[in-house]
Write a protein that holds these residues in place. Structure first.
Motif, mmCIF file in Angstrom:
data_model
loop_
_atom_site.group_PDB
_atom_site.id
_atom_site.type_symbol
_atom_site.label_atom_id
_atom_site.label_comp_id
_atom_site.label_asym_id
_atom_site.label_seq_id
_atom_site.Cartn_x
_atom_site.Cartn_y
_atom_site.Cartn_z
ATOM 1 N N LEU A 232 0.930 -1.218 0.051
ATOM 2 C CA LEU A 232 0.103 -0.116 -0.019
ATOM 3 C C LEU A 232 0.930 1.301 -0.122
ATOM 4 N N GLU A 233 1.782 1.163 0.900
ATOM 5 C CA GLU A 233 2.889 2.431 0.886
ATOM 6 C C GLU A 233 3.568 2.621 -0.285
ATOM 7 N N LYS A 234 3.769 1.399 -1.125
ATOM 8 C CA LYS A 234 4.456 1.562 -2.388
ATOM 9 C C LYS A 234 3.683 2.067 -3.368
ATOM 10 N N LEU A 235 2.318 2.009 -3.394
ATOM 11 C CA LEU A 235 1.563 2.490 -4.292
ATOM 12 C C LEU A 235 1.810 3.785 -4.885
ATOM 13 N N LYS A 236 2.219 4.905 -3.815
ATOM 14 C CA LYS A 236 2.681 6.032 -3.971
ATOM 15 C C LYS A 236 1.497 6.925 -4.434
ATOM 16 N N GLN A 237 1.247 6.829 -5.834
ATOM 17 C CA GLN A 237 0.069 7.623 -6.165
ATOM 18 C C GLN A 237 -1.145 6.622 -6.506
ATOM 19 N N PHE A 238 -2.489 7.226 -5.922
ATOM 20 C CA PHE A 238 -3.563 6.709 -5.875
ATOM 21 C C PHE A 238 -4.249 7.158 -7.310
ATOM 22 N N ARG A 239 -4.064 8.286 -7.674
ATOM 23 C CA ARG A 239 -4.732 8.907 -8.923
ATOM 24 C C ARG A 239 -3.620 9.457 -9.751
#
Length: 560
Positions: free
Chosen positions: A457-464
């Motif tokens: 989840l932290e590594k996703l960095k950008q949600f949109r």
């Protein structure tokens, strides 16, 4: 019936009483927190009845008839030894033992002749909070042998915030985090449609906050977790009459995301003076006279550091509910020291928090923080490479509807799903909850779900996908507007510390910046502002932005 039970609890939750055989309350003492100790019991009964009776009538609780609200009036008589006469023409009237009468409330003819009451007790309680180490930095460890519920209630009652360490089992939270990660990744990838609504109305089930790179995502029914939401200790806390009520509702639950680079948020409270917007001027009731009507619960999905931009709180500000919709500078305060404290909050209003009132709890994975809806707070600047995620749940008294998401005069729509797979307790508590209803959801592959790692989840960095409409493309050279903001020194204690504003290559203006000081600064966007020690050490440097938010300097976010 359910609404009336709130009025009954509110009226007496600030009193310590025992019930007699016939149901009336006897042996009452002044409030548990002592915040109304300067008033006689008669005045307290007057204030409570005066405030609650018009509210009950206005909201249709009694539908033009006293009904069970009569019980509140009877108990007021029993407790305070006064006669109470209810006259529909002149309003409720108390008769003191001496036989003299006094009207409850101000008639229109009297308004011009009556001075506003002094507000010393509210600012005195703020001072108590700011001087109380438990309120300003205290935590309770649920796993400690010394932990007990009484301490939780005591801290929440006086501080309106409590930080509980090691609250949730790590294994349970890890498993739940995988499901949340799948949900967030699903929306980001398109597996879950970003079009949809909530169970309240046609509103979007996620939205971007006022500041860029921050998102609130409402959860779907699939993410309802009874082990987390109906945790026994959490329920015991929230159902205590000094916190909420046995028949509380759950309003909202989801996750708050702050992408890397998310700037500091705006100071706000989750709901304004929704119940008694001018209750102090009309009834002398405000702040902590009444218990909370809603409580927010946040749980981090990572170990939060200062780099992640933890949530900041303005301690004591919940005492201003019922006051701050008025002109604070016009509210009478007798004590000169308390008048100075009032003026600090006057200067800030909703744009800053006085340095000495600032608190930033650092929550670890498994911790929980509860706070009153009336407490001012904001999200910090995420200067880390991680997507910062916090679970949020909000609980309220059964009559309350959050005006952030629905009109006060409209019923909240029941969820389109019957929640039939959950316990009766869960269904009852969530009957008005706000749930996400995306237009389309493609089920997650179980094999993929099993491979999700704890830090994905932290590594996703950008949600949109960013549209670069924010400060990254801001042209400072084309803006000659002066932006005013506050810079505050919480606890950096360096003799000779200064704030230096660089206007041009050759022009720099410096000002003393002592511990506990709040400075109001007006500059153009793009101006360099530095905090420097006498030996030239740079403690902090910022480049001001358009609509610059308050800048906090503390031992937690600076090295010196």
């Amino acid at each position: 019936m359910r609404k009336l039970s709130f009025l009954y609890v509110v009226a007496f939750s600030t009193l310590s009483c025992t019930a007699s055989a016939h149901g009336a309350l006897e042996g009452c003492e002044l409030g548990n927190s002592g915040n109304i100790a300067d008033s006689y019991r008669w005045n307290e009964a007057k204030r409570l009845v005066e405030t609650l009776l018009p509210f009950a009538e206005a909201t249709g609780v009694i539908d033009g008839e006293l009904g069970m609200f009569q019980k509140l009036l009877e108990d007021a008589k029993t407790i305070f030894g006064n006669e109470l006469i209810l006259n529909r023409t002149t309003g409720p009237t108390f008769i003191k033992k001496s036989g003299s009468e006094e009207d409850i409330g101000f008639s229109p003819e009297e308004d011009d002749d009556i001075d506003m009451p002094h507000a010393d007790r509210f600012f005195r309680e703020i001072r108590y909070i700011l001087d109380d180490e438990e309120c300003m930095s205290g935590t309770l460890d649920v796993e400690s042998p010394a932990f007990n519920m009484e301490d939780v209630i005591r801290l929440f009652d006086k501080c309106r915030l409590v930080h509980l360490r090691n609250f949730y089992p790590k294994k349970m939270l890890m498993d739940y985090k995988r499901n949340i990660t799948s949900y967030v990744q699903g929306i980001a990838s398109g597996r879950i449609s970003e079009e949809g609504k909530t169970s309240y109305s046609g509103e979007m089930y996620y939205f971007s906050e006022r500041t860029p790179y921050r998102y609130d995502l409402c959860f779907t029914e699939d993410l309802v977790n009874e082990e987390l939401l109906l945790n026994d200790l959490l329920m015991d806390i929230l159902r205590h009459p000094f916190v909420l009520d046995e028949k509380m509702n759950m309003l909202d639950f989801g996750v708050i995301l702050a992408e890397p680079g998310a700037p500091v948020g705006h100071w706000h409270r989750d709901s304004g003076d929704y119940i008694f917007p001018i209750s102090f001027s009309t009834s002398d009731v405000a702040g902590h006279d009444l218990p909370p009507f809603a409580v927010a619960v946040i749980t981090p999905l990572l170990n939060v550091t200062m780099k992640h931009g933890p949530t900041e709180f303005c301690m004591g500000s919940s005492n201003l509910a019922g006051l701050d919709s008025l002109f604070l500078e016009d509210i009478p305060v007798k004590d000169p020291a308390l008048r100075e404290l009032r003026d600090l909050f006057v200067e800030c209003t909703d744009i800053c928090c006085p340095a000495e009132a600032w608190r930033t709890p650092l929550l670890s994975f498994g911790d929980v923080l509860l706070f009153d809806y009336s407490l001012f707070h904001r999200g910090g600047h995420n200067d880390s490479p991680d997507l910062r995620a916090l679970i949020y749940n909000t609980y309220s008294r059964p009559w309350y509807k959050d005006p952030n998401f629905s009109m006060m005069d409209k019923e909240v729509h029941a969820t389109e799903s019957p929640l039939a797979s959950f316990s009766e307790t869960m269904q009852e508590m969530m009957r008005n909850v706000r749930l996400a209803i995306p237009n389309k959801i493609k089920p997650e592959d179980p094999n993929v779900l099993a491979t999700i790692k704890l830090d994905d989840l932290e590594k996703l960095k950008q949600f949109r996908q960013r549209n670069n409409d924010f400060e990254e493309d801001y042209d400072y050279e084309d803006d000659d507007t002066f932006w005013e903001f506050v810079m505050s020194n919480v606890d950096v204690d360096i003799e000779g510390l200064e704030v230096c504003i660089r206007f041009t290559e050759t022009e720099t203006d410096c000002h003393p910046f002592d511990r506990g000081m709040d400075l109001t600064i007006a500059t153009e966007a793009g101006t360099e502002v530095r905090v420097v020690a006498p030996d030239g050490r740079e403690i902090k440097k910022i480049t001001t932005e358009a609509d610059q938010e308050q800048v906090i300097i503390s031992s937690l976010n600076t090295k010196w």
